[in-house]
Design a protein around this motif. Structure first.
Motif, PDB file in Angstrom:
ATOM      1  N   SER A 287       0.800  -1.228   0.000  1.00 35.30           N
ATOM      2  CA  SER A 287       0.000   0.000   0.000  1.00 35.30           C
ATOM      3  C   SER A 287       0.832   1.279   0.000  1.00 35.30           C
ATOM      4  N   CYS A 304      -2.700   3.048  -1.643  1.00 34.71           N
ATOM      5  CA  CYS A 304      -3.285   2.001  -2.470  1.00 34.71           C
ATOM      6  C   CYS A 304      -4.545   2.457  -3.194  1.00 34.71           C
ATOM      7  N   THR A 328      -3.376  -3.923   1.075  1.00 41.04           N
ATOM      8  CA  THR A 328      -4.338  -3.672   0.007  1.00 41.04           C
ATOM      9  C   THR A 328      -5.608  -4.479   0.299  1.00 41.04           C
TER      10      THR A 328
END
Length: 344
Positions: A287, A304, A328
């Protein structure tokens, strides 16, 4: 060099679709479901305590549009389980279970997709513009392949649980690495994994050991994804170009790429990999937050949300397989699927 006799599952998907969509983080989602991962076994702890939640998370990603689930075996090893007093046979059964949990989720979601397709086609046939509507509906329903299951083979450093997968200098022999990885690979393949995911690999030594082990299973395929020092080198410092050149000649390696790296490294790394090898390039970055291996915490600002936009640069640079790693979510994978499936 001998070619595997079975079909390469990544090649099958990429023959029909411009981009293959992976899933995202498993651990993040398990924590969202109330699982405690503060443990050297990490997500493998959930195998012991609440395995159905793992299958549920896999299903969430499949419903979001993922073409592939990566199993919960990243930190599931015979050596790791033995520290909990779990014997070898039970350890191997737990490792095999990771494949079965992902396959169960895949089969359930795929059945839903098929049933939805039948219903939509039935409704289309009742439409006033039957022919046009039926064609549109069929194209929408079939705009994804039957998903596959990739069995995660995390690095030796993951077992050490000290962040070594982001450094790579283990100071152990090839024989030690082979003995560590072999039983897990055998169990995952025997359980029916479609492909192996050699992921977060920090050193060329470990990558070459894994390739040598793969040859003991001549019909199996694997992808190799490295953790990165920067956009040009893997964690231990070996240039990406060298890694791609050496692995590009291996017929059982189905894709080469990176995972669990910040998104800002990806475009440069993809360009190097796509130039150095004809293998499909696989990328599933994290992310953007920073992981502290000592405190086992994340810091910094995640990015992300922009993964879908950033993927345009990655594909332009040569990426063929895209997903997410740590932090994520199914939402980001859903956005990726919408973007790239609408262009297939």
């Amino acid at each position: 060099m001998t070619q595997p006799t079975q079909t390469n599952p990544i090649e099958q998907i990429l023959c029909q679709y411009p981009v293959m969509i992976l899933d995202g983080a498993l651990a993040t989602e398990l924590e969202q479901h109330g699982c405690d991962l503060d443990d050297p076994l990490w997500s493998a702890r959930v195998l012991l305590e609440n395995p159905d939640v793992i299958s549920q998370v896999h299903a969430d990603y499949f419903r979001a549009g993922a073409d592939c689930a990566i199993t919960s075996s990243y930190q599931a090893t015979v050596d790791g389980f033995s520290k909990r007093g779990i014997g070898e046979q039970e350890s191997l059964e737990l490792i095999s279970k990771t494949v079965k949990l992902a396959a169960r989720a895949r089969d359930e979601v795929w059945a839903e997709v098929q049933d939805r397709g039948k219903l939509e086609n039935l409704e289309a046939n009742e439409s006033t513009d039957k022919k046009h509507t039926a064609v549109v509906t069929e194209k929408r329903v079939l705009a994804r392949p039957r998903p596959i299951v990739a069995a995660s083979v995390g690095p030796y450093g993951a077992y050490l649980a000290d962040g070594s997968e982001y450094v790579g200098h283990y100071g152990v022999s090839d024989e030690t690495l082979s003995a560590f990885h072999r039983p897990r690979i055998a169990a995952l393949l025997e359980a029916g994994a479609d492909i192996l995911a050699f992921e977060t690999i920090p050193s060329l030594q470990e990558a070459q050991v894994l390739v040598a082990l793969l040859k003991e299973f001549p019909n199996a395929y694997a992808w190799m994804s490295f953790s990165l020092k920067d956009g040009k080198a893997i964690s231990e410092g070996t240039p990406l170009e060298e890694c791609a050149r050496l692995l590009g000649a291996e017929p059982q390696i189905a894709a080469i790429g990176l995972n669990c790296a910040p998104m800002e490294f990806v475009t440069e790394a993809v360009g190097i990999l796509s130039q150095a090898s004809d293998k499909p390039v696989i990328v599933y970055p994290n992310s953007g937050e920073i992981y502290d291996a000592v405190t086992k915490t994340w810091s910094g600002q995640g990015t992300c949300g922009s993964m879908s936009d950033a993927s345009e640069q990655w594909v332009a640079a040569g990426a063929k397989i895209i997903g997410g790693c740590c932090r994520t979510t199914p939402y980001q994978i859903g956005e990726l699927a919408k973007k790239w499936r609408s262009q297939s």
